[in-house]
Scaffold this motif. Structure first.
Motif, PDB file in Angstrom:
ATOM      1  N   ALA A 227       0.848  -1.185   0.000  1.00 39.39           N
ATOM      2  CA  ALA A 227       0.000   0.000   0.000  1.00 39.39           C
ATOM      3  C   ALA A 227       0.889   1.243   0.000  1.00 39.39           C
ATOM      4  CB  ALA A 227      -0.930  -0.012   1.199  1.00 39.39           C
ATOM      5  N   GLU A 228       0.272   2.411   0.065  1.00 35.97           N
ATOM      6  CA  GLU A 228       1.040   3.656  -0.030  1.00 35.97           C
ATOM      7  C   GLU A 228       2.013   3.824   1.125  1.00 35.97           C
ATOM      8  OE1 GLU A 228       0.259   8.492  -0.441  1.00 35.97           O
ATOM      9  OE2 GLU A 228      -1.425   7.103  -0.246  1.00 35.97           O
ATOM     10  N   ASP A 229       1.593   3.468   2.329  1.00 37.58           N
ATOM     11  CA  ASP A 229       2.409   3.762   3.500  1.00 37.58           C
ATOM     12  C   ASP A 229       2.918   2.532   4.234  1.00 37.58           C
ATOM     13  OD1 ASP A 229      -0.043   2.909   4.358  1.00 37.58           O
ATOM     14  OD2 ASP A 229      -0.254   4.400   5.945  1.00 37.58           O
ATOM     15  N   ALA A 230       2.525   1.341   3.797  1.00 31.85           N
ATOM     16  CA  ALA A 230       2.911   0.137   4.530  1.00 31.85           C
ATOM     17  C   ALA A 230       2.904  -1.076   3.609  1.00 31.85           C
ATOM     18  CB  ALA A 230       1.968  -0.098   5.720  1.00 31.85           C
ATOM     19  N   ILE A 231       3.537  -2.127   4.110  1.00 32.06           N
ATOM     20  CA  ILE A 231       3.580  -3.407   3.413  1.00 32.06           C
ATOM     21  C   ILE A 231       2.970  -4.450   4.343  1.00 32.06           C
ATOM     22  CG2 ILE A 231       5.088  -5.168   2.423  1.00 32.06           C
ATOM     23  CD1 ILE A 231       7.061  -2.721   1.909  1.00 32.06           C
ATOM     24  N   TYR A 232       2.135  -5.329   3.787  1.00 29.72           N
ATOM     25  CA  TYR A 232       1.394  -6.303   4.578  1.00 29.72           C
ATOM     26  C   TYR A 232       1.774  -7.712   4.137  1.00 29.72           C
ATOM     27  CZ  TYR A 232      -1.567  -2.273   5.664  1.00 29.72           C
ATOM     28  OH  TYR A 232      -2.026  -1.041   6.067  1.00 29.72           O
ATOM     29  N   ALA A 251       7.266 -11.247   9.733  1.00 25.27           N
ATOM     30  CA  ALA A 251       7.516  -9.817   9.934  1.00 25.27           C
ATOM     31  C   ALA A 251       8.832  -9.582  10.662  1.00 25.27           C
ATOM     32  CB  ALA A 251       6.361  -9.200  10.712  1.00 25.27           C
ATOM     33  N   ALA A 252       9.115 -10.378  11.693  1.00 21.69           N
ATOM     34  CA  ALA A 252      10.372 -10.226  12.425  1.00 21.69           C
ATOM     35  C   ALA A 252      11.559 -10.523  11.522  1.00 21.69           C
ATOM     36  CB  ALA A 252      10.380 -11.141  13.648  1.00 21.69           C
ATOM     37  N   ARG A 253      11.443 -11.534  10.672  1.00 22.34           N
ATOM     38  CA  ARG A 253      12.511 -11.837   9.717  1.00 22.34           C
ATOM     39  C   ARG A 253      12.706 -10.692   8.745  1.00 22.34           C
ATOM     40  NH1 ARG A 253      10.106 -16.688   7.204  1.00 22.34           N
ATOM     41  NH2 ARG A 253      11.647 -16.270   5.590  1.00 22.34           N
ATOM     42  N   ALA A 254      11.614 -10.099   8.285  1.00 22.12           N
ATOM     43  CA  ALA A 254      11.717  -8.984   7.347  1.00 22.12           C
ATOM     44  C   ALA A 254      12.432  -7.795   7.992  1.00 22.12           C
ATOM     45  CB  ALA A 254      10.327  -8.573   6.870  1.00 22.12           C
ATOM     46  N   CYS A 257      16.144  -8.428   8.328  1.00 19.93           N
ATOM     47  CA  CYS A 257      16.835  -8.223   7.052  1.00 19.93           C
ATOM     48  C   CYS A 257      16.956  -6.733   6.719  1.00 19.93           C
ATOM     49  CB  CYS A 257      16.098  -8.959   5.944  1.00 19.93           C
ATOM     50  SG  CYS A 257      16.790  -8.732   4.285  1.00 19.93           S
ATOM     51  N   SER A 258      15.886  -5.997   6.872  1.00 20.19           N
ATOM     52  CA  SER A 258      15.875  -4.595   6.433  1.00 20.19           C
ATOM     53  C   SER A 258      16.745  -3.701   7.306  1.00 20.19           C
ATOM     54  CB  SER A 258      14.444  -4.059   6.411  1.00 20.19           C
ATOM     55  OG  SER A 258      13.904  -4.001   7.713  1.00 20.19           O
ATOM     56  N   GLU A 295       8.642   3.045   6.362  1.00 21.68           N
ATOM     57  CA  GLU A 295       9.831   3.751   6.862  1.00 21.68           C
ATOM     58  C   GLU A 295      10.833   2.792   7.483  1.00 21.68           C
ATOM     59  OE1 GLU A 295       8.774   6.048  10.692  1.00 21.68           O
ATOM     60  OE2 GLU A 295       6.846   5.554   9.762  1.00 21.68           O
ATOM     61  N   PHE A 296      10.391   1.555   7.791  1.00 21.50           N
ATOM     62  CA  PHE A 296      11.294   0.585   8.406  1.00 21.50           C
ATOM     63  C   PHE A 296      11.710  -0.537   7.460  1.00 21.50           C
ATOM     64  CE2 PHE A 296       8.802   2.424  11.884  1.00 21.50           C
ATOM     65  CZ  PHE A 296       9.837   2.928  12.667  1.00 21.50           C
ATOM     66  N   ALA A 297      11.028  -0.686   6.343  1.00 17.90           N
ATOM     67  CA  ALA A 297      11.379  -1.750   5.397  1.00 17.90           C
ATOM     68  C   ALA A 297      10.770  -1.433   4.037  1.00 17.90           C
ATOM     69  CB  ALA A 297      10.886  -3.105   5.892  1.00 17.90           C
ATOM     70  N   SER A 298      11.556  -1.593   2.994  1.00 18.01           N
ATOM     71  CA  SER A 298      11.061  -1.387   1.627  1.00 18.01           C
ATOM     72  C   SER A 298      10.503  -2.695   1.089  1.00 18.01           C
ATOM     73  CB  SER A 298      12.199  -0.902   0.724  1.00 18.01           C
ATOM     74  OG  SER A 298      13.167  -1.936   0.549  1.00 18.01           O
ATOM     75  N   ILE A 299       9.770  -2.600   0.008  1.00 13.39           N
ATOM     76  CA  ILE A 299       9.232  -3.815  -0.597  1.00 13.39           C
ATOM     77  C   ILE A 299      10.363  -4.719  -1.086  1.00 13.39           C
ATOM     78  CG2 ILE A 299       8.923  -2.684  -2.853  1.00 13.39           C
ATOM     79  CD1 ILE A 299       6.748  -5.520  -1.303  1.00 13.39           C
ATOM     80  N   THR A 300      11.446  -4.135  -1.578  1.00 14.14           N
ATOM     81  CA  THR A 300      12.585  -4.935  -2.034  1.00 14.14           C
ATOM     82  C   THR A 300      13.196  -5.718  -0.884  1.00 14.14           C
ATOM     83  OG1 THR A 300      13.064  -3.339  -3.784  1.00 14.14           O
ATOM     84  CG2 THR A 300      14.841  -4.839  -3.160  1.00 14.14           C
ATOM     85  N   GLN A 301      13.349  -5.070   0.269  1.00 18.99           N
ATOM     86  CA  GLN A 301      13.926  -5.745   1.434  1.00 18.99           C
ATOM     87  C   GLN A 301      13.019  -6.859   1.940  1.00 18.99           C
ATOM     88  OE1 GLN A 301      14.356  -2.099   3.667  1.00 18.99           O
ATOM     89  NE2 GLN A 301      16.605  -2.156   3.499  1.00 18.99           N
ATOM     90  N   ILE A 302      11.705  -6.635   1.920  1.00 15.66           N
ATOM     91  CA  ILE A 302      10.781  -7.656   2.407  1.00 15.66           C
ATOM     92  C   ILE A 302      10.733  -8.840   1.441  1.00 15.66           C
ATOM     93  CG2 ILE A 302       8.342  -8.136   2.866  1.00 15.66           C
ATOM     94  CD1 ILE A 302       8.158  -5.403   4.168  1.00 15.66           C
TER      95      ILE A 302
END
Length: 309
Positions: A227-232, A251-254, A257-258, A295-302
């Motif tokens: 989404a615009e402000d978050a990743i689910y 989520a903790a793994r993501a 990594c990030s 702000e804490f993880a990008s889609i690429t990092q996740i």
């Protein structure tokens, strides 16, 4: 634009699907969809006992996406959702969280216009007119899986996730299990609350316009919504406890990594920033989501953190 008509639909996501259309990365596809009852309910005086529930949740497609191979991820951007002028809501004994409390079935036809959903319910003395905000979303979006899964069931392939965040302006990421991905879409709602407690939203037919792309060499472990402000991270399991456990772990793994953190530290940070939310609780397989602010993880990092390859 590639148009796929609603008469081309499936009722399961399995290994033997045959494509009804072909698309390339970057193509725009319009899926014309039936409602979850395949158009069988059109009046409040009908009986659900007289409809064929084996035709529930038809998904239009599947569409073969060129270049998509097992071990890749499909990106599906939701560009637009257009719905019919009427929708249907149902309460049925034995269905939904409170199905054991229902004495009889109820069918209500809703009107959709001017950005609202209008529903009239009737008690013993008077009709009650209710106006709801129009918030269209896609209930079923999935790809061919290694085993046959009914289109009523969610899983790692997507399917009936009934997640209201799958709407205009978001993107869905799904792992590819079969060549071409074989994408299918259906079960559109004009409005639905988290949980879908009575087992239906405002069920409508419609059109879903998407843009597809292929991310090579990345097989995401679970469906993801951007989404615009978050990743689910979207997880479906037989119990809510199992689903929340796996969503929390992912989520903790993501975050590990990030932010380049050890798991213990990432787990603590997750407790401060990750929201655990319910998508639907009425299926035999429940669906939940973990929300990670961008702000804490990008889609690429996740995607990298949840890559199965």
């Amino acid at each position: 634009m590639i148009f796929v008509s609603s008469d081309k639909h499936i009722f399961s996501f399995g290994p033997d699907l045959e494509p009804v259309a072909y698309a390339k990365p970057g193509d725009i596809i319009c899926f014309e969809t039936l409602d979850c009852f395949a158009g069988q309910l059109t009046s409040e005086i009908q009986s659900i006992a007289n409809i064929d529930l084996t035709r529930a949740n038809p998904a239009t497609g599947p569409v073969f996406i060129e270049g998509a191979e097992p071990g890749d991820t499909l990106k599906i951007e939701i560009l637009d959702i257009r719905v019919s002028k009427t929708g249907v809501v149902v309460a049925l004994p034995g269905f939904g969280l409170l199905g054991d409390k229902l004495r009889d079935e109820r069918i209500r036809i809703c009107r959709i216009e001017d950005g609202f959903v209008y529903c009239t319910v009737k008690d013993s003395s008077r009709p009650v007119k209710i106006r709801l905000p129009y918030k269209p979303m896609v209930g079923v979006i999935g790809v061919a899986y290694s085993k046959k899964v009914p289109s009523t069931i969610p899983g790692v392939h997507g399917g009936n996730m009934d997640t209201k965040l799958i709407t205009r302006g978001t993107a869905v990421y799904l792992p590819v299990f079969k060549e071409g991905g074989l994408l299918a879409v259906g079960d559109v709602h004009a409005v639905m609350a988290d949980g879908e407690m009575c087992a239906t939203g405002c069920e409508v037919s419609g059109e879903v316009v998407v843009r597809v792309d292929v991310i090579k060499g990345c097989s995401v472990q679970w469906p993801i919504i951007e989404a615009e402000d978050a990743i689910y991270i979207i997880v479906s399991k037989e119990s809510l406890e199992e689903a929340f456990y796996e969503a929390s772990n992912a989520a903790a793994r993501a975050i590990s990594c990030s932010l380049s953190l050890e798991f213990e530290d990432a787990y603590m940070i997750a407790g401060l920033i990750v929201d655990l939310q319910v998508s639907q609780v009425v299926n035999v397989v429940k669906t939940v989501r973990a929300r990670i602010p961008k702000e804490f993880a990008s889609i690429t990092q996740i995607l990298e953190a949840l890559n199965n390859r």
